[in-house]
Design an enzyme around this catalytic site. Structure first.
Site, PDB file in Angstrom:
ATOM      1  N   ASP A 273     -40.538  42.678 -98.996  1.00  0.00           N
ATOM      2  CA  ASP A 273     -40.638  44.188 -98.325  1.00  0.00           C
ATOM      3  C   ASP A 273     -39.312  44.671 -98.247  1.00  0.00           C
ATOM      4  O   ASP A 273     -39.110  45.618 -97.670  1.00  0.00           O
ATOM      5  CB  ASP A 273     -41.042  44.002 -96.871  1.00  0.00           C
ATOM      6  CG  ASP A 273     -42.677  44.007 -96.789  1.00  0.00           C
ATOM      7  OD1 ASP A 273     -43.366  44.357 -97.850  1.00  0.00           O
ATOM      8  OD2 ASP A 273     -43.249  44.141 -95.749  1.00  0.00           O
ATOM      9  N   ASP A 334     -35.897  32.134 -93.969  1.00  0.00           N
ATOM     10  CA  ASP A 334     -34.749  31.197 -93.764  1.00  0.00           C
ATOM     11  C   ASP A 334     -35.149  29.547 -93.542  1.00  0.00           C
ATOM     12  O   ASP A 334     -34.277  28.819 -93.180  1.00  0.00           O
ATOM     13  CB  ASP A 334     -33.754  31.702 -92.280  1.00  0.00           C
ATOM     14  CG  ASP A 334     -34.895  31.569 -91.171  1.00  0.00           C
ATOM     15  OD1 ASP A 334     -36.092  32.165 -91.393  1.00  0.00           O
ATOM     16  OD2 ASP A 334     -34.509  30.939 -90.112  1.00  0.00           O
ATOM     17  N   ASP A 426     -48.875  36.234 -85.572  1.00  0.00           N
ATOM     18  CA  ASP A 426     -48.894  34.932 -85.737  1.00  0.00           C
ATOM     19  C   ASP A 426     -49.869  34.443 -84.407  1.00  0.00           C
ATOM     20  O   ASP A 426     -51.014  33.687 -84.685  1.00  0.00           O
ATOM     21  CB  ASP A 426     -47.846  34.158 -85.834  1.00  0.00           C
ATOM     22  CG  ASP A 426     -46.712  34.792 -84.891  1.00  0.00           C
ATOM     23  OD1 ASP A 426     -47.230  35.442 -83.994  1.00  0.00           O
ATOM     24  OD2 ASP A 426     -45.551  34.271 -84.886  1.00  0.00           O
TER      25      ASP A 426
END
Length: 696
Positions: A273, A334, A426
């Site tokens: 994105d 990450d 989430d």
């Protein structure tokens, strides 16, 4: 008593045990104790006197050496204070505040952010300073205080000041103290309920460890590459959503491409994105290099960031080829899964059709980088070791952490897929899957490497998103929870424990009780907070929180103070999400430092071995930049240069608490004074941005 007296008298005739002091230099010395002398050594008076003088000289040497070491510590402390003063002076001279961050990043969001809290804090601080001056003057005029009750030497007012102060006391007693005490008692009740919940979670974790309870797959995977009969080798889709994260994209792509799974049964989606053209080209080039090396990996880029991460994942799941896959693993940019990640997670789905999610634990490569990362590690260690594990074992439900997890695609589709209605997509999908009857498993022994935010600015924005999103979700999904067909016990757990107690009540009472009510009781002493509320229970809860990270015990006091300091950010975020204020929809990607790339890829290559992988590693270096790209990169770096800031809400609370600490001296409230003093210093350090990464 006679034998004891004779023994004491006999022992008193002996001299001290002689020692030998070995000294290489003033900072390196040791003391060796010799064997105790016999009676014959003290028969001669000369020897006795000589031994006495010798022991005295040895004691003198030891004291001198200890004094030298203490002087060295004082010198180091002085240097640290000088460095701290220099940092404070530089921070104040720069004059950069947290308001500049909002206005420079997004003016629309900055205007919509609720500044009511900051305005109230400023008014409260000004009022407390005025009251402190007023109370101090009254104290020196003979209006004395005692703790815990107020004791006034009432007398007929003989002046204007005495008349004003008398009416101020009557106002406090009749109108201010009762509602303040009621609010304090209500917060104490909430505090006790939340502490009980924390204690029950810890007992559940102890029960799990004592009985060695852990999820065990019904069928283990043998050799994946041989494809032996009976192996559970489903089609797995792996997604790596990212946005302008050029510091970490290489190691995440490399780690995922080295997952130990048949190449024909895995597809990797890099969901980019990024709106930075240079970052886009670097990520695309990295994907092309891994494609040439034989990895099944595709690059997808969206023109806009509509829906943020949820929109990105939703767009990827709409691809036509997704129907060929049974499971999807998600890793943030990450995160670096180990090669055996899928081998340890996928087998749990075998012959378990009700299982919708397998979540792995996070491990942090930079948890000892600075004080801020150490304190974060304590919080997250408790979250995974206690909260996630206990809820998994006893309830088969917990909040999905957004990454390092494997979903059954059927569970995602059955629950409605990814929705862009909140900033915690989430948690949203986890709640909807739970309402549809899907079960979750948490694997505490499967870890995925990632990194913690090292600057307070990044951590503050992350926590704002994590605490405003659940309140958005609570408002949206409450009707669905009430109407769902799950049991009443599960509804109670979801509404009261999962949302209200841990997401709303915790930040509310933490901020209100320790940052507002406690300093107010110093100026309205008729309302009281018991010492066990201020000191003993918080210390006990901090002790329980730190148990999953035993190496962090030296930081238990900073942890307690920092958690109260973060309550202002969490409270502000909770209010924003609950009342749908503008900042509740703000999504800022947490800044990464790229520390997880230092040495991890090389270690992974060494562990895996194989010339092919080494060749792929060597090929993962980015292509040389053109002159235009170099100029654009330098311009972009200059524009996004990091700075330490001054955080005004934290600074206002620091002066408020220090003012209340000064006021508590008039009432001689010892524990309250020390708590307010150290909590005020904690707010001061955080307000001046001295706790995390320091940018020169």
């Amino acid at each position: 008593m006679a034998p004891k007296f004779e023994w004491w008298a006999k022992g008193n005739n002996r001299k001290g045990t002689p020692v030998v002091v070995k000294m290489e230099n003033p900072n390196n010395w040791s003391m060796l104790e010799l064997e105790s002398p016999s009676e014959q050594d003290f028969l001669v008076e000369g020897r006795r006197e000589k031994s006495r003088n010798k022991n005295a000289r040895q004691l003198t040497w030891v004291l001198l050496l200890k004094a030298h070491r203490a002087a060295g510590c004082l010198t180091s402390l002085g240097s640290a204070l000088i460095a701290l003063g220099t940092a404070v002076r530089r921070r104040i001279a720069a004059g950069r505040t947290d308001t500049e961050i909002s206005s420079s990043s997004s003016p629309a969001i900055a205007e919509s952010k609720p500044r009511f809290l900051y305005s109230c804090l400023k008014v409260f601080l000004l009022l407390s300073l005025m009251l402190l001056a007023f109370e101090t003057a009254a104290y020196f005029k003979g209006w004395h205080f005692e703790t815990p009750k107020l004791s006034l030497q009432l007398q007929l007012p003989y002046g204007f000041f005495d008349w004003v102060y008398t009416h101020w006391v009557l106002l406090r007693v009749g109108y201010l103290a009762p509602p303040l005490q009621f609010l304090a008692n209500a917060c104490i009740v909430l505090f006790l309920i939340q502490s009980l919940d924390r204690l029950i979670l810890c007992l559940g974790c102890f029960w799990i460890r004592f009985n060695k309870i852990k999820p065990v797959p019904k069928t283990a995977i043998s050799d994946l590459e041989t494809g032996e009969s009976g192996c559970f080798l489903p089609m797995v889709l792996v997604q790596i959503p990212m946005c302008n994260e050029k510091e970490v994209y290489q190691q995440s792509i490399a780690a995922v491409c080295n997952l130990d799974w048949p190449k024909t049964k895995i597809l990797i989606q890099v969901l980019d994105d990024s709106d930075d053209p240079i970052t886009q080209s670097l990520i695309k080039e990295e994907v092309h290099k891994w494609q040439k090396g034989g990895a099944r990996i595709v690059y997808r880029h969206r023109v806009n960031r509509e829906g943020y991460k949820a929109g990105n994942l939703k767009s990827a799941m709409n691809c036509s080829y997704v129907k060929d896959y049974e499971f999807v693993a998600i890793f943030d940019a990450d995160f670096q899964p180990l090669p055996d990640f899928l081998k340890k997670t996928i087998p749990h789905f075998k012959d378990n059709e009700e299982l919708g999610l397998v979540q792995a634990r996070w491990s942090f490569v930079n948890k000892e980088e600075n004080l801020l990362t150490r304190l974060q590690n304590i919080n997250l260690a408790f979250h995974f070791e206690v909260e996630q594990q206990v809820n998994s074992v006893f309830l088969n439900f917990f909040g999905f952490n957004g990454t390092a997890g494997v979903w059954r695609i059927k569970a995602l589709e059955d629950s409605g897929g990814w929705l862009e209605r909140t900033t915690v997509e989430d948690m949203d999908i986890a709640v909807r899957a739970h309402l549809h009857g899907w079960k979750f498993i948490f694997l505490n022994d499967v870890e995925c490497i990632c990194e913690l935010p090292e600057s307070y600015e990044a951590y503050r924005k992350q926590q704002h998103r994590w605490h405003s999103g659940p309140m958005q979700l609570f408002r949206l999904c409450l009707p669905a929870v009430i109407k769902s067909k799950i049991s009443i016990g599960k509804k109670f757990n979801l509404i009261f424990l999962f949302f209200l107690l841990r997401k709303l009540i915790l930040p509310f009472y933490s901020f209100t009780l320790f940052c507002i009510i406690l300093p107010m009781t110093m100026f309205v002493p008729e309302a009281e907070l018991p010492a066990w509320v201020v000191c003993y229970i918080p210390a006990t809860m901090s002790f329980l929180n730190i148990l999953p990270a035993p190496k962090s015990f030296p930081f238990i006091v900073p942890y307690l103070l920092f958690e109260n300091t973060m309550s202002v950010t969490k409270f502000n975020a909770m209010v924003s999400g609950l009342f749908q204020l503008g900042s509740a929809y703000e999504w800022v990607v947490t800044k990464k430092s790229g520390r997880s790339s230092e040495g991890d890829l090389a270690a992974l290559v060494e562990n895996e071995g194989g010339k092919k992988m080494k060749h792929q590693r060597g090929a993962s270096a980015p292509a040389p930049e053109t002159e235009a790209e170099k100029k654009a990169r330098k311009k972009n770096n200059k524009k996004k240069k990091k700075h330490n800031r001054i955080y005004m809400k934290e600074l206002s609370l620091a002066f408020l608490l220090l003012t209340a600490a000064t006021r508590s001296l008039l009432s001689a409230q010892g524990i309250h004074f020390y708590f307010l003093l150290f909590q005020g210093i904690s707010f001061l350090l955080v307000g001046l941005d001295l706790i995390g990464e320091q940018v020169e």
